[in-house]
Structures are given as structure tokens and as C-alpha cells.
Write a protein that holds these residues in place. Structure first.
Motif, PDB file in Angstrom:
ATOM      1  N   ASP A  66      61.276  87.252  -5.577  1.00  0.00           N
ATOM      2  CA  ASP A  66      60.996  88.077  -4.401  1.00  0.00           C
ATOM      3  C   ASP A  66      60.661  87.182  -3.209  1.00  0.00           C
ATOM      4  OD1 ASP A  66      61.538  90.452  -5.774  1.00  0.00           O
ATOM      5  OD2 ASP A  66      59.491  90.585  -6.526  1.00  0.00           O
ATOM      6  N   ASP A  67      59.532  87.425  -2.556  1.00  0.00           N
ATOM      7  CA  ASP A  67      59.137  86.631  -1.384  1.00  0.00           C
ATOM      8  C   ASP A  67      58.112  85.560  -1.727  1.00  0.00           C
ATOM      9  OD1 ASP A  67      60.804  88.070   0.356  1.00  0.00           O
ATOM     10  OD2 ASP A  67      59.297  89.653   0.557  1.00  0.00           O
ATOM     11  N   GLY A  68      57.973  85.264  -3.019  1.00  0.00           N
ATOM     12  CA  GLY A  68      57.015  84.258  -3.466  1.00  0.00           C
ATOM     13  C   GLY A  68      57.465  82.855  -3.119  1.00  0.00           C
ATOM     14  N   PRO A  69      56.653  81.872  -3.485  1.00  0.00           N
ATOM     15  CA  PRO A  69      57.004  80.479  -3.190  1.00  0.00           C
ATOM     16  C   PRO A  69      58.108  79.965  -4.115  1.00  0.00           C
ATOM     17  CG  PRO A  69      54.997  80.566  -4.484  1.00  0.00           C
ATOM     18  CD  PRO A  69      55.364  81.994  -4.164  1.00  0.00           C
ATOM     19  N   SER A  70      58.834  78.975  -3.643  1.00  0.00           N
ATOM     20  CA  SER A  70      59.812  78.294  -4.487  1.00  0.00           C
ATOM     21  C   SER A  70      59.063  77.487  -5.539  1.00  0.00           C
ATOM     22  CB  SER A  70      60.682  77.352  -3.649  1.00  0.00           C
ATOM     23  OG  SER A  70      61.424  78.080  -2.701  1.00  0.00           O
ATOM     24  N   GLN A  71      59.575  77.512  -6.770  1.00  0.00           N
ATOM     25  CA  GLN A  71      58.939  76.807  -7.878  1.00  0.00           C
ATOM     26  C   GLN A  71      59.983  75.939  -8.575  1.00  0.00           C
ATOM     27  OE1 GLN A  71      56.576  79.657 -10.375  1.00  0.00           O
ATOM     28  NE2 GLN A  71      57.453  81.138  -8.944  1.00  0.00           N
ATOM     29  N   ILE A  72      59.614  74.717  -8.879  1.00  0.00           N
ATOM     30  CA  ILE A  72      60.535  73.797  -9.545  1.00  0.00           C
ATOM     31  C   ILE A  72      60.244  73.807 -11.047  1.00  0.00           C
ATOM     32  CG2 ILE A  72      61.282  71.398  -9.762  1.00  0.00           C
ATOM     33  CD1 ILE A  72      60.582  71.088  -6.777  1.00  0.00           C
ATOM     34  N   PHE A  73      61.305  73.981 -11.838  1.00  0.00           N
ATOM     35  CA  PHE A  73      61.209  73.986 -13.291  1.00  0.00           C
ATOM     36  C   PHE A  73      62.107  72.891 -13.854  1.00  0.00           C
ATOM     37  CE2 PHE A  73      59.935  78.197 -12.094  1.00  0.00           C
ATOM     38  CZ  PHE A  73      58.972  78.549 -13.024  1.00  0.00           C
ATOM     39  N   ASN A  74      61.675  72.279 -14.947  1.00  0.00           N
ATOM     40  CA  ASN A  74      62.503  71.319 -15.661  1.00  0.00           C
ATOM     41  C   ASN A  74      63.538  72.069 -16.481  1.00  0.00           C
ATOM     42  OD1 ASN A  74      61.029  68.972 -14.879  1.00  0.00           O
ATOM     43  ND2 ASN A  74      59.447  69.535 -16.345  1.00  0.00           N
ATOM     44  N   ALA A  75      64.693  71.460 -16.652  1.00  0.00           N
ATOM     45  CA  ALA A  75      65.750  72.043 -17.479  1.00  0.00           C
ATOM     46  C   ALA A  75      66.427  70.933 -18.264  1.00  0.00           C
ATOM     47  CB  ALA A  75      66.763  72.782 -16.611  1.00  0.00           C
ATOM     48  N   ILE A  76      67.090  71.321 -19.336  1.00  0.00           N
ATOM     49  CA  ILE A  76      67.874  70.383 -20.142  1.00  0.00           C
ATOM     50  C   ILE A  76      69.265  70.976 -20.345  1.00  0.00           C
ATOM     51  CG2 ILE A  76      65.879  69.406 -21.344  1.00  0.00           C
ATOM     52  CD1 ILE A  76      66.682  71.128 -23.798  1.00  0.00           C
ATOM     53  N   PRO A  77      70.245  70.129 -20.637  1.00  0.00           N
ATOM     54  CA  PRO A  77      71.579  70.665 -20.888  1.00  0.00           C
ATOM     55  C   PRO A  77      71.620  71.484 -22.179  1.00  0.00           C
ATOM     56  CG  PRO A  77      71.564  68.264 -21.085  1.00  0.00           C
ATOM     57  CD  PRO A  77      70.189  68.682 -20.702  1.00  0.00           C
ATOM     58  N   ASN A  78      72.656  72.256 -22.327  1.00  0.00           N
ATOM     59  CA  ASN A  78      72.886  73.048 -23.524  1.00  0.00           C
ATOM     60  C   ASN A  78      72.791  72.138 -24.755  1.00  0.00           C
ATOM     61  OD1 ASN A  78      73.975  74.541 -25.634  1.00  0.00           O
ATOM     62  ND2 ASN A  78      75.730  75.262 -24.474  1.00  0.00           N
ATOM     63  N   PRO A  79      71.864  72.405 -25.676  1.00  0.00           N
ATOM     64  CA  PRO A  79      71.729  71.552 -26.861  1.00  0.00           C
ATOM     65  C   PRO A  79      72.971  71.540 -27.753  1.00  0.00           C
ATOM     66  CG  PRO A  79      69.851  73.024 -26.654  1.00  0.00           C
ATOM     67  CD  PRO A  79      70.857  73.448 -25.638  1.00  0.00           C
ATOM     68  N   ASN A  80      73.837  72.532 -27.611  1.00  0.00           N
ATOM     69  CA  ASN A  80      75.056  72.601 -28.419  1.00  0.00           C
ATOM     70  C   ASN A  80      76.235  71.930 -27.744  1.00  0.00           C
ATOM     71  OD1 ASN A  80      73.647  73.996 -30.296  1.00  0.00           O
ATOM     72  ND2 ASN A  80      74.351  75.997 -29.635  1.00  0.00           N
ATOM     73  N   GLY A  81      75.992  71.250 -26.644  1.00  0.00           N
ATOM     74  CA  GLY A  81      77.066  70.597 -25.921  1.00  0.00           C
ATOM     75  C   GLY A  81      77.606  71.503 -24.834  1.00  0.00           C
ATOM     76  N   GLY A  82      78.477  70.974 -24.048  1.00  0.00           N
ATOM     77  CA  GLY A  82      79.033  71.739 -22.939  1.00  0.00           C
ATOM     78  C   GLY A  82      78.112  71.672 -21.732  1.00  0.00           C
ATOM     79  N   SER A  83      78.680  71.825 -20.581  1.00  0.00           N
ATOM     80  CA  SER A  83      77.903  71.711 -19.349  1.00  0.00           C
ATOM     81  C   SER A  83      77.851  73.018 -18.576  1.00  0.00           C
ATOM     82  CB  SER A  83      78.495  70.599 -18.479  1.00  0.00           C
ATOM     83  OG  SER A  83      79.870  70.869 -18.222  1.00  0.00           O
ATOM     84  N   ASN A  84      78.203  74.124 -19.231  1.00  0.00           N
ATOM     85  CA  ASN A  84      78.200  75.418 -18.546  1.00  0.00           C
ATOM     86  C   ASN A  84      76.889  76.173 -18.713  1.00  0.00           C
ATOM     87  OD1 ASN A  84      78.628  75.931 -21.278  1.00  0.00           O
ATOM     88  ND2 ASN A  84      79.788  77.780 -20.859  1.00  0.00           N
ATOM     89  N   MET A  85      75.890  75.547 -19.358  1.00  0.00           N
ATOM     90  CA  MET A  85      74.597  76.201 -19.528  1.00  0.00           C
ATOM     91  C   MET A  85      73.495  75.153 -19.523  1.00  0.00           C
ATOM     92  SD  MET A  85      73.169  78.614 -22.624  1.00  0.00           S
ATOM     93  CE  MET A  85      74.089  80.045 -22.109  1.00  0.00           C
ATOM     94  N   ILE A  86      72.369  75.508 -18.890  1.00  0.00           N
ATOM     95  CA  ILE A  86      71.169  74.683 -18.963  1.00  0.00           C
ATOM     96  C   ILE A  86      70.016  75.572 -19.393  1.00  0.00           C
ATOM     97  CG2 ILE A  86      71.846  72.849 -17.367  1.00  0.00           C
ATOM     98  CD1 ILE A  86      70.422  74.307 -15.128  1.00  0.00           C
ATOM     99  N   VAL A  87      69.110  75.012 -20.188  1.00  0.00           N
ATOM    100  CA  VAL A  87      67.943  75.729 -20.682  1.00  0.00           C
ATOM    101  C   VAL A  87      66.762  75.356 -19.790  1.00  0.00           C
ATOM    102  CG1 VAL A  87      66.399  76.080 -22.646  1.00  0.00           C
ATOM    103  CG2 VAL A  87      68.849  75.721 -23.034  1.00  0.00           C
ATOM    104  N   ILE A  88      66.118  76.357 -19.225  1.00  0.00           N
ATOM    105  CA  ILE A  88      65.018  76.142 -18.285  1.00  0.00           C
ATOM    106  C   ILE A  88      63.701  76.152 -19.045  1.00  0.00           C
ATOM    107  CG2 ILE A  88      63.895  76.995 -16.191  1.00  0.00           C
ATOM    108  CD1 ILE A  88      66.560  78.501 -15.608  1.00  0.00           C
ATOM    109  N   GLY A  89      62.880  75.167 -18.808  1.00  0.00           N
ATOM    110  CA  GLY A  89      61.588  75.056 -19.479  1.00  0.00           C
ATOM    111  C   GLY A  89      60.540  75.968 -18.869  1.00  0.00           C
ATOM    112  N   ASN A  90      59.395  76.041 -19.535  1.00  0.00           N
ATOM    113  CA  ASN A  90      58.247  76.828 -19.074  1.00  0.00           C
ATOM    114  C   ASN A  90      58.553  78.317 -18.940  1.00  0.00           C
ATOM    115  OD1 ASN A  90      56.447  74.665 -18.981  1.00  0.00           O
ATOM    116  ND2 ASN A  90      57.090  74.126 -16.915  1.00  0.00           N
ATOM    117  N   SER A  91      59.252  78.859 -19.926  1.00  0.00           N
ATOM    118  CA  SER A  91      59.563  80.295 -19.894  1.00  0.00           C
ATOM    119  C   SER A  91      58.308  81.147 -19.811  1.00  0.00           C
ATOM    120  CB  SER A  91      60.368  80.689 -21.138  1.00  0.00           C
ATOM    121  OG  SER A  91      61.618  80.058 -21.108  1.00  0.00           O
TER     122      SER A  91
END
Length: 171
Positions: free
Chosen positions: A103-128
């Protein structure tokens, strides 16, 4: 504890496979169930142990067909959040940053890692555990990620109507 506060990825393969298979699957039990919102709720049964991989997904309205995904399982996993794209690839070799704004909240930076199964079409975002409480009440989500050969790209999602009860439903 994981240095980047990413959730445990044990068993993630089934959920990611379910997501990727369902995006192009037509028919059968795996067909996405449309909700009263833009969210699609998908379940995939593991025939070996009877557990389910559960996915809630919403798409952006940009030219990269970007998806924001909330993944969980009846095996008792915590929620995982991921970003996916049908067009192009994410630039994320071992770890990268993704910026989210609810919404109108502040921008927040999250760490992510690539898809553990390979491929570059998905990243997993940390701190769910930080994302889910905001997602439950948000109407709009803006995500900025870095794409291969495109640089930073911003996607906007209508996340209103996320229904956690529908997401966890297996019947």
C-alpha cells in the motif's frame, strides 16, 4: 540459524514443481481455483505420503508476467514467498535483494535466493514471517527485482482479497 533469515527449504521441490506445472496445466485436479479476488489457489497432492503442497498466486499487470506466490504445505512448513516470471530471468546467483512496498507503507528490502531446483525464473524471498502479516491487510503490493538483461523492474500487484483460509483448504 540461516545467515539471511531464509526459511528452511527442505521439501520445497514439490511445491515449486507444483507451481511450475500448474501454470501451464489445463484440466484435472491441479487446475487453479479462482477466488473472488485476483488470487488463484492451487493444491498438489504428494501421492507418496498424502500431504499437499499449497500455493496462492497473484499476477502483475506488467509485460514480464510476474507472479507473487505464497507457498506452504500440510507437512507443517512455515509459509514461503516467491517471485516468478514467465518472461525473462531474475539476476540472482546466490543471494540478491528484492524491494517490497505494501500500500502506502515504506519500501522494505528483503533477501532472496534463486530457485533451489535450478532455473532463473523464480526467486525465494526470505523473512516470510514479516511479509505475511502485511499481505493479509494490503490492497496493493509493489515489487522491485533485478532481471537479467533488463536491470531493475517494478511490478505492481492487486493483492486485495488474499484468503488464508482458502489457501490452507485441501478439500
Amino acid at each position: 540459524m540461516n545467515k539471511y533469515a531464509l526459511p528452511a527449504l527442505a521439501g520445497l521441490g514439490l511445491v515449486l514443481f507444483a507451481f511450475l506445472a500448474v501454470r501451464s496445466y489445463s484440466g484435472g485436479e491441479r487446475e487453479p481455483k479462482a477466488a473472488a479476488s485476483n488470487w488463484k489457489y492451487i493444491k498438489q497432492k504428494d501421492e507418496m505420503d498424502g500431504s499437499y503442497a499449497l500455493l496462492a498466486s497473484v499476477s502483475s499487470y506488467d509485460d514480464l508476467d510476474t507472479g507473487f506466490n505464497v507457498l506452504t504445505s500440510t507437512k507443517g512448513w512455515d509459509y514461503l514467498t516467491a517471485l516468478s516470471t514467465e518472461e525473462g530471468s531474475f539476476l540472482c546467483s546466490s543471494r540478491c535483494d528484492v524491494t517490497l512496498k505494501f500500500d502506502d507503507g515504506p519500501s522494505q528490502i528483503f533477501n532472496a535466493i534463486p530457485n533451489p531446483n535450478g532455473g532463473s525464473n523464480m526467486i525465494v524471498i526470505g523473512n516470510s514471517e514479516r511479509i505475511l502479516p502485511q499481505l493479509r491487510s494490503a490492497r496493493r503490493l509493489v515489487v522491485r527485482a533485478t532481471y537479467y538483461r533488463r536491470g531493475e523492474h517494478t511490478s505492481v500487484f492487486d493483492v486485495s482479497g488474499y484468503d488464508e483460509t482458502e489457501h490452507r483448504k485441501i478439500d
